[in-house]
Design a protein around this motif. Structure first.
Motif, mmCIF file in Angstrom:
data_model
loop_
_atom_site.group_PDB
_atom_site.id
_atom_site.type_symbol
_atom_site.label_atom_id
_atom_site.label_comp_id
_atom_site.label_asym_id
_atom_site.label_seq_id
_atom_site.Cartn_x
_atom_site.Cartn_y
_atom_site.Cartn_z
ATOM 1 N N LEU A 7 0.705 -1.509 0.195
ATOM 2 C CA LEU A 7 -0.014 -0.239 0.515
ATOM 3 C C LEU A 7 1.160 0.626 0.324
ATOM 4 C CD1 LEU A 7 -3.047 -0.360 2.197
ATOM 5 C CD2 LEU A 7 -3.224 -0.165 0.195
ATOM 6 N N LYS A 8 0.323 2.412 -1.195
ATOM 7 C CA LYS A 8 1.062 3.560 -1.175
ATOM 8 C C LYS A 8 -0.024 4.820 -1.562
ATOM 9 C CE LYS A 8 5.751 1.872 -3.400
ATOM 10 N NZ LYS A 8 4.848 0.266 -3.020
ATOM 11 N N VAL A 9 0.480 6.028 -0.577
ATOM 12 C CA VAL A 9 -0.260 7.052 -0.941
ATOM 13 C C VAL A 9 0.395 7.865 -1.413
ATOM 14 C CG1 VAL A 9 -2.026 8.486 -0.144
ATOM 15 C CG2 VAL A 9 -2.341 6.349 1.406
ATOM 16 N N LEU A 10 -0.036 9.053 -2.440
ATOM 17 C CA LEU A 10 0.221 9.513 -3.306
ATOM 18 C C LEU A 10 -0.376 10.529 -2.288
ATOM 19 C CD1 LEU A 10 1.186 8.143 -6.715
ATOM 20 C CD2 LEU A 10 2.609 7.832 -4.500
ATOM 21 N N GLY A 11 0.371 11.888 -2.117
ATOM 22 C CA GLY A 11 -0.556 12.668 -1.484
ATOM 23 C C GLY A 11 0.129 14.325 -1.320
ATOM 24 N N VAL A 12 -0.615 15.417 -0.957
ATOM 25 C CA VAL A 12 -0.037 16.719 -0.206
ATOM 26 C C VAL A 12 -0.854 16.605 1.253
ATOM 27 C CG1 VAL A 12 0.059 18.445 -1.050
ATOM 28 C CG2 VAL A 12 0.489 17.563 -2.847
ATOM 29 N N TRP A 13 0.246 17.352 2.140
ATOM 30 C CA TRP A 13 0.080 16.829 3.775
ATOM 31 C C TRP A 13 -1.143 17.703 4.314
ATOM 32 C CZ3 TRP A 13 0.336 21.106 6.954
ATOM 33 C CH2 TRP A 13 1.090 22.619 6.510
ATOM 34 N N THR A 14 -1.597 18.846 2.802
ATOM 35 C CA THR A 14 -3.036 19.880 3.265
ATOM 36 C C THR A 14 -3.731 19.598 2.300
ATOM 37 O OG1 THR A 14 -1.883 21.516 2.237
ATOM 38 C CG2 THR A 14 -1.027 22.113 3.661
ATOM 39 N N SER A 15 -3.466 18.152 1.513
ATOM 40 C CA SER A 15 -5.124 17.803 1.050
ATOM 41 C C SER A 15 -6.184 17.171 1.667
ATOM 42 C CB SER A 15 -4.921 17.407 -0.200
ATOM 43 O OG SER A 15 -6.246 16.740 -1.012
ATOM 44 N N PRO A 16 -7.532 18.155 1.993
ATOM 45 C CA PRO A 16 -8.472 17.347 2.550
ATOM 46 C C PRO A 16 -8.584 16.190 1.674
ATOM 47 C CG PRO A 16 -8.848 19.903 1.358
ATOM 48 C CD PRO A 16 -7.941 19.488 1.150
ATOM 49 N N PHE A 17 -8.368 16.438 0.871
ATOM 50 C CA PHE A 17 -8.956 14.315 -0.113
ATOM 51 C C PHE A 17 -7.778 13.360 -0.036
ATOM 52 C CE2 PHE A 17 -9.782 18.452 -2.988
ATOM 53 C CZ PHE A 17 -11.282 18.615 -2.934
ATOM 54 N N VAL A 18 -6.691 14.161 0.503
ATOM 55 C CA VAL A 18 -5.295 12.847 0.486
ATOM 56 C C VAL A 18 -5.927 12.790 2.388
ATOM 57 C CG1 VAL A 18 -2.784 12.732 0.780
ATOM 58 C CG2 VAL A 18 -3.753 13.490 -0.725
ATOM 59 N N ILE A 19 -6.663 14.019 3.287
ATOM 60 C CA ILE A 19 -6.536 13.666 4.397
ATOM 61 C C ILE A 19 -7.135 12.373 5.133
ATOM 62 C CG2 ILE A 19 -6.936 14.843 6.777
ATOM 63 C CD1 ILE A 19 -5.643 17.523 5.521
ATOM 64 N N ARG A 20 -8.176 12.578 3.715
ATOM 65 C CA ARG A 20 -9.938 11.945 4.578
ATOM 66 C C ARG A 20 -8.908 10.178 4.074
ATOM 67 N NH1 ARG A 20 -13.154 13.701 -0.094
ATOM 68 N NH2 ARG A 20 -13.557 15.530 1.445
ATOM 69 N N VAL A 21 -8.262 9.911 2.723
ATOM 70 C CA VAL A 21 -7.987 8.564 2.528
ATOM 71 C C VAL A 21 -6.949 7.849 3.469
ATOM 72 C CG1 VAL A 21 -6.424 7.722 1.413
ATOM 73 C CG2 VAL A 21 -8.234 9.365 0.711
ATOM 74 N N ARG A 22 -5.856 8.969 4.101
ATOM 75 C CA ARG A 22 -4.666 8.712 5.237
ATOM 76 C C ARG A 22 -5.478 8.217 6.343
ATOM 77 N NH1 ARG A 22 0.134 12.369 5.591
ATOM 78 N NH2 ARG A 22 0.803 10.362 6.863
ATOM 79 N N ILE A 23 -6.712 9.089 7.079
ATOM 80 C CA ILE A 23 -8.051 8.921 7.836
ATOM 81 C C ILE A 23 -8.541 7.080 8.814
ATOM 82 C CG2 ILE A 23 -9.750 9.264 9.604
ATOM 83 C CD1 ILE A 23 -8.537 12.316 8.465
ATOM 84 N N VAL A 24 -8.709 6.788 6.752
ATOM 85 C CA VAL A 24 -9.488 5.722 6.917
ATOM 86 C C VAL A 24 -8.751 5.086 6.310
ATOM 87 C CG1 VAL A 24 -10.669 4.226 5.079
ATOM 88 C CG2 VAL A 24 -11.234 6.747 5.951
ATOM 89 N N LEU A 25 -7.094 4.751 6.490
ATOM 90 C CA LEU A 25 -6.169 3.555 6.436
ATOM 91 C C LEU A 25 -6.334 3.670 8.434
ATOM 92 C CD1 LEU A 25 -3.713 4.406 3.064
ATOM 93 C CD2 LEU A 25 -5.528 2.559 3.745
ATOM 94 N N ASN A 26 -6.320 4.483 8.478
ATOM 95 C CA ASN A 26 -5.419 4.636 10.002
ATOM 96 C C ASN A 26 -6.707 3.849 10.958
ATOM 97 O OD1 ASN A 26 -3.092 6.000 9.968
ATOM 98 N ND2 ASN A 26 -4.040 7.997 10.304
ATOM 99 N N LEU A 27 -7.907 4.542 10.666
ATOM 100 C CA LEU A 27 -9.013 3.584 11.647
ATOM 101 C C LEU A 27 -9.222 2.097 10.855
ATOM 102 C CD1 LEU A 27 -12.071 6.035 10.187
ATOM 103 C CD2 LEU A 27 -11.439 5.630 12.452
ATOM 104 N N LYS A 28 -8.604 1.629 9.895
ATOM 105 C CA LYS A 28 -8.377 0.551 9.353
ATOM 106 C C LYS A 28 -7.347 -0.333 10.034
ATOM 107 C CE LYS A 28 -11.875 -0.466 6.994
ATOM 108 N NZ LYS A 28 -13.135 -1.101 7.708
#
Length: 232
Positions: A7-28
């Motif tokens: 699993l890899k996430v390509l993102g930008v740290w301030t992006s609301p759209f990236v943040i939500r994906v990272r939170i879901v990965l953390n929740l899981k």
């Protein structure tokens, strides 16, 4: 821990759209590699993984790309149904309601957020965007009652789909508060939503992902505006 090198996430740290994906990965409880992108010089990996929109986030699962944050979240919830909490409700009707409100967040709140920060040419236009955001947040105050049924989150007792979609914007909301000189989520106007925002920020899955340094976010805004102006 599930995930790992697959699993890899390509993102930008301030992006609301990236943040939500990272939170879901953390929740899981999924391990993943996070790769910060430079929007002024996008990587070949990003351009090859999302050739249509050339945007973040991108989830790479076993080398295969999944794009668009709401699609990514639902993919994670389905593939790792046995890991962590369910992000979407199991009941088909409640699941449809959650999808409706998540779409509403990006259509109404997201468009106002873009207007406030990136599209306004003057203070009059910014004020109009702030007003649109306020109206949308008023509506979401009622949606919190409908979806949460008196419980702490839109998802009920725990963070769910609508929570992560809206919660991704909270770091920027704090920056907007500084810009406009008042709270966008006003405890006097939307007390339930204000209390929800505090609970969401305090959730373990959101810590270290939702930005809390307003000065840093505002400095990054100037970088984004500079990149945008160079492209015109």
């Amino acid at each position: 821990m599930a995930g790992g090198s697959d699993l890899k996430v390509l993102g930008v740290w301030t992006s609301p759209f990236v943040i939500r994906v990272r939170i879901v990965l953390n929740l899981k409880g999924l391990a993943y590699e996070y790769i910060e992108e430079d929007l002024g010089n996008k990587s070949e990996l990003l351009l090859g993984s999302n050739p249509v929109n050339k945007s973040v986030p991108v989830l790479l699962h076993g080398g295969r790309p999944i794009n668009e944050s709401q699609v990514i979240i639902q993919y994670i919830d389905e593939v790792w149904a046995g890991s962590g909490p369910s992000i979407l409700p199991s009941d088909p009707y409640e699941r449809a309601v959650a999808r409706f409100w998540a779409a509403y967040v990006d259509e109404k709140v997201g468009s106002a957020w873009t207007g406030m920060l990136f599209r306004c040419k003057n203070e009059e236009e910014r004020a109009a965007a702030v007003a649109r955001a306020g109206e949308a947040l008023d509506t979401l105050e009622g949606a919190l009652v409908e979806c949460g049924k008196g419980k702490p989150f839109f998802g009920g007792d725990g963070v769910g789909f609508v929570d992560v979609v809206l919660g991704g914007y909270l770091g920027w909301f704090a920056a907007i508060d500084r810009i406009i000189g008042r709270k966008l989520i006003d405890p006097a106007r939307t007390p339930l939503l204000a209390a929800w925002a505090e609970r969401f920020r305090a959730a373990d899955a959101a810590k270290g992902v939702v930005p809390d340094d307003v000065d840093k976010v505002l400095a990054f805004l100037q970088t984004l505006l500079a990149i945008g102006s160079m492209k015109k």
